[in-house]
Design an enzyme around this catalytic site. Structure first.
Site, PDB file in Angstrom:
ATOM      1  N   ASP A 471       0.847  -1.196   0.000  1.00  0.00           N
ATOM      2  CA  ASP A 471       0.000   0.000   0.000  1.00  0.00           C
ATOM      3  C   ASP A 471       0.883   1.247   0.000  1.00  0.00           C
ATOM      4  O   ASP A 471       0.859   2.047   0.921  1.00  0.00           O
ATOM      5  CB  ASP A 471      -0.927  -0.014   1.225  1.00  0.00           C
ATOM      6  CG  ASP A 471      -0.150  -0.185   2.520  1.00  0.00           C
ATOM      7  OD1 ASP A 471       1.048  -0.509   2.452  1.00  0.00           O
ATOM      8  OD2 ASP A 471      -0.738   0.027   3.600  1.00  0.00           O
ATOM      9  N   GLU A 472       1.681   1.373  -1.038  1.00  0.00           N
ATOM     10  CA  GLU A 472       2.569   2.518  -1.147  1.00  0.00           C
ATOM     11  C   GLU A 472       2.637   2.926  -2.630  1.00  0.00           C
ATOM     12  O   GLU A 472       1.908   3.777  -3.050  1.00  0.00           O
ATOM     13  CB  GLU A 472       3.939   2.187  -0.567  1.00  0.00           C
ATOM     14  CG  GLU A 472       4.759   3.436  -0.343  1.00  0.00           C
ATOM     15  CD  GLU A 472       5.731   3.331   0.827  1.00  0.00           C
ATOM     16  OE1 GLU A 472       5.830   2.282   1.451  1.00  0.00           O
ATOM     17  OE2 GLU A 472       6.399   4.342   1.092  1.00  0.00           O
ATOM     18  N   GLU A 751      14.187  -4.371  -1.844  1.00  0.00           N
ATOM     19  CA  GLU A 751      14.299  -3.128  -1.073  1.00  0.00           C
ATOM     20  C   GLU A 751      15.423  -3.213  -0.032  1.00  0.00           C
ATOM     21  O   GLU A 751      16.126  -2.243   0.220  1.00  0.00           O
ATOM     22  CB  GLU A 751      12.970  -2.893  -0.343  1.00  0.00           C
ATOM     23  CG  GLU A 751      12.956  -1.680   0.566  1.00  0.00           C
ATOM     24  CD  GLU A 751      11.574  -1.436   1.154  1.00  0.00           C
ATOM     25  OE1 GLU A 751      10.804  -2.404   1.292  1.00  0.00           O
ATOM     26  OE2 GLU A 751      11.270  -0.267   1.460  1.00  0.00           O
TER      27      GLU A 751
HETATM   28  C1  BGC Z   1       9.894   3.718   0.471  1.00  0.00           C
HETATM   29  C2  BGC Z   1      11.291   4.094   0.064  1.00  0.00           C
HETATM   30  C3  BGC Z   1      11.384   5.564   0.280  1.00  0.00           C
HETATM   31  C4  BGC Z   1      11.313   5.709   1.760  1.00  0.00           C
HETATM   32  C5  BGC Z   1      11.614   7.036   2.309  1.00  0.00           C
HETATM   33  C6  BGC Z   1       9.782   3.921   1.925  1.00  0.00           C
HETATM   34  O1  BGC Z   1       8.576   3.532   2.449  1.00  0.00           O
HETATM   35  O2  BGC Z   1       9.533   2.453   0.060  1.00  0.00           O
HETATM   36  O3  BGC Z   1      11.785   3.543  -1.026  1.00  0.00           O
HETATM   37  O4  BGC Z   1      12.403   6.230  -0.305  1.00  0.00           O
HETATM   38  O5  BGC Z   1      10.097   5.213   2.278  1.00  0.00           O
HETATM   39  O6  BGC Z   1      12.409   6.837   3.310  1.00  0.00           O
END
Ligand code: BGC
Length: 905
Positions: A471-472, A751
């Protein structure tokens, strides 16, 4: 007989674009020639209002006349102003260095609606909805008549929410998830379709489906909806153009009717629920009765923010067949597509009416082999299809307004025995054509390249996103900034980023760049409101680094001009955060996000402090802006920013660097930033590199860097003569490293360095995406250093190409190619028994500078002959420990005995 051809005519980077709103579009072409050292000496662009105007001897709309220049990219159209919907044809005549002349074939472009003079109204179904949860997708339709002498038809359309268009029972266009995602309040893109072939004489029907999408579906990680608004709406004009020049416009207006569709739930994160029993066969064709349909009403929403499409469409690409069917301990039947992908699953099925099939999508299986969905957080990624029960043909279904990130799909409720043929994984991403290839003798590194490319596909869905599954799925600026250079190798991305950068600019808050673009964090209750949704080092610097990178790779000075204010306001903003001592201490920072922090006792590591990272980026962005001001011919501003950059560098040294050259907390990232951004005085650099190398050795040749340090680590090492160390880090197979996930079976970039830990357990489910391109930023080092394809910043866009491979790492060969604006560049080397063979291709109208590392002229040849004798070679120089060869276009085969072995780590 000329040996030259002219092809690949592009207008605003596109082949024959339909519906562009750029008033003075830029034209580019490529020249091919059999001659070595071929280049253009002049061009003549001819533009006409019709094809015959260009082929006959009638007066042209615009004729540039012969312009003596080698410029073959971004030639600005300077003819008369073009009207909305006007199509023009063009061709170019080119003179080459031999005095030969060649003419291209015809190309065209067509203008869009231009300054948004919409006659249509926004329309929305005339019913009440509870938009706190997903509502059935509405269908909208309108009938219209067409006379016999129609010559062309166009649709201009956009929506609040997502739309799909239908015309006489057919799908309009092949794009999906239109109108894409922008900062809707400021910029909402409309699309143009040529529907001449779909309309017919007599009765016709145009229809639309509207999905929640990014506009009012779930968006952001707080489980909120309706971030941009609560009403779905359509804005559409269908232009019917008749032989006598008359244009009839069918608009979105109150003559449309609305009804519910079989799509009961549709949400980007959650998935889609479709009940085929509720289909309305023939609804999008003439003769369908709409007595029980609802009216529509006008919606009061501005049209001034509606702009022409400036990025590529999102389209379907690969169609993957699952590779196996698994049965999990929990009793799930799971399809394995063999590749972590983004898009959706197509079902082909026959079965009893009312049967519901449920598909649950996930990236990985847990240790026991069950579907693992914890890392999706609140995103469900679930598709449900209820059969209508056809008996003589298959029912084929794929979702409309959602997408999933997955390799595995658990199938529930399938009627009868399912087979691999019942499913397809439809890969969906922005249509950024592939431009680069990389391959070498190490299969693990080839898999790394594969994973990078798949990470790019899955995260380039109109917006460059962090991840495509949980959910991002947001346009995190930091991720984009670190990855953009690699992106420019793998695919043609200038329009994709131009679009995104326009959103970045309009979302800036007093110069401060929002953490995500389009900005949604200020609209949600993330606890990051106000200043905390914007203004972090290395994230906000995307405002400068991204346009700069597009300029370097595509020579796009117009983008620099357009973004100048955005860049300057960011730089001004960050300087305002430094208390005038040029040290950036304030504000919420992400730092070296997800760095390796020595939680493992083997490698205790301090963190790189926020102030150091902030100040390093302050100096870097300011320096880039000074360079940009110079390029844009703003000498005063160049001087001003260069002065500020100097002060920031001095402050960095004063605050973070000891006289003996230790930088900050002695972390890899501290050295990497100081060296990559040229922050240290010359004399301190060699020993700073030695300290970096010592740090890497302490960590037993592991990297300990996060999002910020990782992209530059190998670049710094190879730049300062330690390619051998860079290769050791690249070849590292244990965690943390690039190859560790590959040994764990990754098919995309993770990630976290340890998304799946060596003991098979997962990292924290809250932040554990298996498709995050950020660490894929090593890709540019593979192209630039391993294969050696690099840009001369003084001749951007690959007008002067540097070929400077640094063979090593036990590789016996490597090759890369890149379709540049000028044509294909190739670099391919093999290294056997200390004998280096390098094959280089440089396109016409460019020049190349080849650096053969560790070589002596006397040992170097071209086609087996002495270098000085060969055609195309302009100059050969012996420099310290390398041979430097200047060449014109052509393909060359160099051979050289490897003398100085230091790069061969
Ligand atoms: C994202 C990252 C992003 C970060 C910021 C995360 O939730 O998935 O890739 O740059 O938040 O710190």
């Amino acid at each position: 007989m000329t040996t030259m051809t002219i092809s690949n005519l592009k207008c605003e980077y596109q082949d024959n674009p339909l519906g562009i709103d750029v008033l003075q579009p830029r034209l580019s072409w490529q020249m091919q020639s059999e001659h070595y050292g071929a280049y253009q000496t002049g061009y003549q662009v001819m533009v006409g209002g019709s094809e015959t105007e260009l082929t006959g001897d009638r007066e042209l709309m615009w004729d540039s006349g012969k312009v003596e220049t080698d410029q073959s990219t971004h030639v600005v159209y300077r003819g008369p102003s073009l009207a909305a919907g006007q199509r023009v044809y063009w061709k170019v005549k080119v003179w080459n260095e031999q005095g030969e002349v060649s003419e291209s074939s015809l190309a065209w472009w067509e203008m869009g609606l231009l300054d948004g003079k919409w006659k249509a109204d926004w329309i929305t179904p005339d019913w009440d909805e509870n938009t706190n949860c997903s509502q059935p997708v509405p269908l909208l339709r309108r009938e219209f008549k067409v006379n016999s002498d129609l010559v062309a038809a166009r649709i201009y359309a956009t929506s609040l929410g997502l739309y799909e268009l239908r015309l006489n029972g057919q799908c309009v266009g092949d794009a999906v998830l239109t109108p894409g995602w922008t900062s809707y309040d400021h910029r909402l893109q409309y699309q143009t379709y040529d529907v001449t072939g779909l309309v017919r004489q007599g009765e016709n029907v145009v229809g639309a489906l509207l999905g929640d999408g990014w506009y009012r579906g779930n968006l952001g990680y707080t489980g909120e909806r309706n971030l941009y608004g609560t009403r779905l709406a359509l804005l559409l004009q269908l232009h019917l153009i008749y032989a006598n020049g008359r244009v009839e416009i069918i608009c979105s207006d109150e003559q449309w009717r609305a009804a519910n569709s079989p799509i009961l739930i549709s949400d980007i994160y959650m998935g889609e629920t479709y009940d085929a029993r509720q289909e309305k066969p023939g609804w999008d064709d003439a003769g369908f009765g709409t007595n029980d349909w609802h009216c529509v009403r006008q919606l009061d929403y501005p049209k001034e923010n509606v702009v022409g499409q400036d990025g590529p469409f999102i389209r379907r690409h690969e169609r993957l067949q699952p590779v196996q069917i698994l049965h999990s301990p929990k009793g799930e039947t799971i399809l394995d597509f063999g590749q972590n992908m983004v898009g959706w699953t197509q079902i082909r099925v026959r079965g009893p009416r009312g049967t519901t099939i449920t598909l649950r999508h996930a990236e990985v299986l847990d240790q026991q082999g069950n579907l693992y969905t914890d890392n999706l957080r609140k995103a469900k990624q679930e598709t449900r299809y209820t059969l209508k029960g056809l008996t003589d043909v298959d029912e084929v279904y794929e979702p409309h307004f959602t997408f999933q990130g997955f390799r595995y799909v658990a199938v529930d409720g399938f009627p009868g025995e399912l087979t691999l043929d019942n499913f397809k994984g439809i890969v969906v991403h922005s249509d950024t054509p592939p431009t680069g290839t990389f391959e070498c003798s190490n299969p693990l590194i080839n898999q790394l390249q594969h994973n990078i490319v798949w990470g790019q596909k899955g995260n380039f869905i109109d917006v460059p996103t962090d991840c495509p599954q949980r959910d991002e799925r947001l346009g995190w600026t930091g991720d984009t900034q670190v990855y953009i250079r690699t992106a420019c190798f793998n695919m043609s991305v200038p329009t994709f980023f131009t679009k995104w950068l326009r959103d970045l600019s309009v979302d800036q808050i007093n110069g401060s760049v929002t953490h995500v673009v389009p900005d949604v964090l200020t609209r949600t209750n993330t606890g990051l409101e106000g200043a905390h949704s914007s203004g972090a080092a290395a994230w906000g610097d995307a405002a400068v680094i991204c346009p700069w990178t597009i300029y370097l790779c595509y020579d796009d000075t117009r983008l620099l001009e357009e973004q100048y204010e955005s860049m300057a306001s960011w730089v001004t903003y960050i300087h305002s955060r430094t208390d005038e001592d040029f040290i950036w201490r304030k504000d919420f920072q992400f730092g070296d996000w997800l760095d390796f922090r020595g939680k493992d006792e083997r490698l205790p590591t301090p963190m790189t402090n926020y102030e150091l990272i902030g100040t390093a980026f302050l100096a870097y962005s300011t320096q880039l802006l000074a360079n940009i001001a110079r390029i844009l011919n703003k000498p005063k501003e160049a001087e001003h920013y260069s002065d500020l950059a100097g002060k920031a560098k001095a402050a960095f040294n004063c605050e973070f660097v000891t006289p003996a050259g230790r930088v900050g907390p002695n972390t890899q990232t501290a050295y990497v930033l100081a060296l990559h951004f040229d922050l240290l005085p010359e004399p301190l650099r060699p020993q700073a590199v030695r300290r970096l190398v010592a740090e890497i050795q302490n960590a037993n040749y592991h990297l300990t860097t996060g999002f910020v340090g990782t992209p530059y680590l190998c670049h710094v090492l190879s730049r300062y003569g330690y390619a051998n160390i860079a290769y050791r880090v690249l070849n590292q197979e244990s965690y943390p490293s690039w190859l560790y996930p590959i040994k764990q079976g990754a098919t995309t970039i993770w990630e976290r360095w340890d998304g799946i830990k060596p003991d098979g357990t997962f990292q924290d489910a809250e932040m554990n995406s298996f498709n995050h391109y950020a660490y894929g930023a090593i890709g540019d080092w593979l192209y630039q250093v391993v294969a050696g394809i690099e840009i001369d910043p003084n001749a951007p866009g690959y007008r002067r190409i540097l070929i400077q491979p640094q063979p090593g790492g036990g590789l016996t060969c490597a090759k890369a190619s890149l379709d540049s604006m000028y044509g294909k560049i190739e670099s391919k080397w093999t290294l056997e028994n200390n004998y280096l063979q390098l094959t280089v291709t440089i396109p016409a109208n460019t020049e190349g500078v080849i650096r053969l590392p560790g070589q002596l002229i006397d040992n170097s040849t071209e086609q087996g002959k002495d270098l000085s004798q060969e055609k195309g070679i302009r100059e050969v120089q012996q420099k310290k420990d390398e041979v430097v060869i200047s060449i014109g276009s052509g393909t060359y085969h160099f051979g050289a005995k490897q003398n100085l072995d230091k790069h061969n780590g």
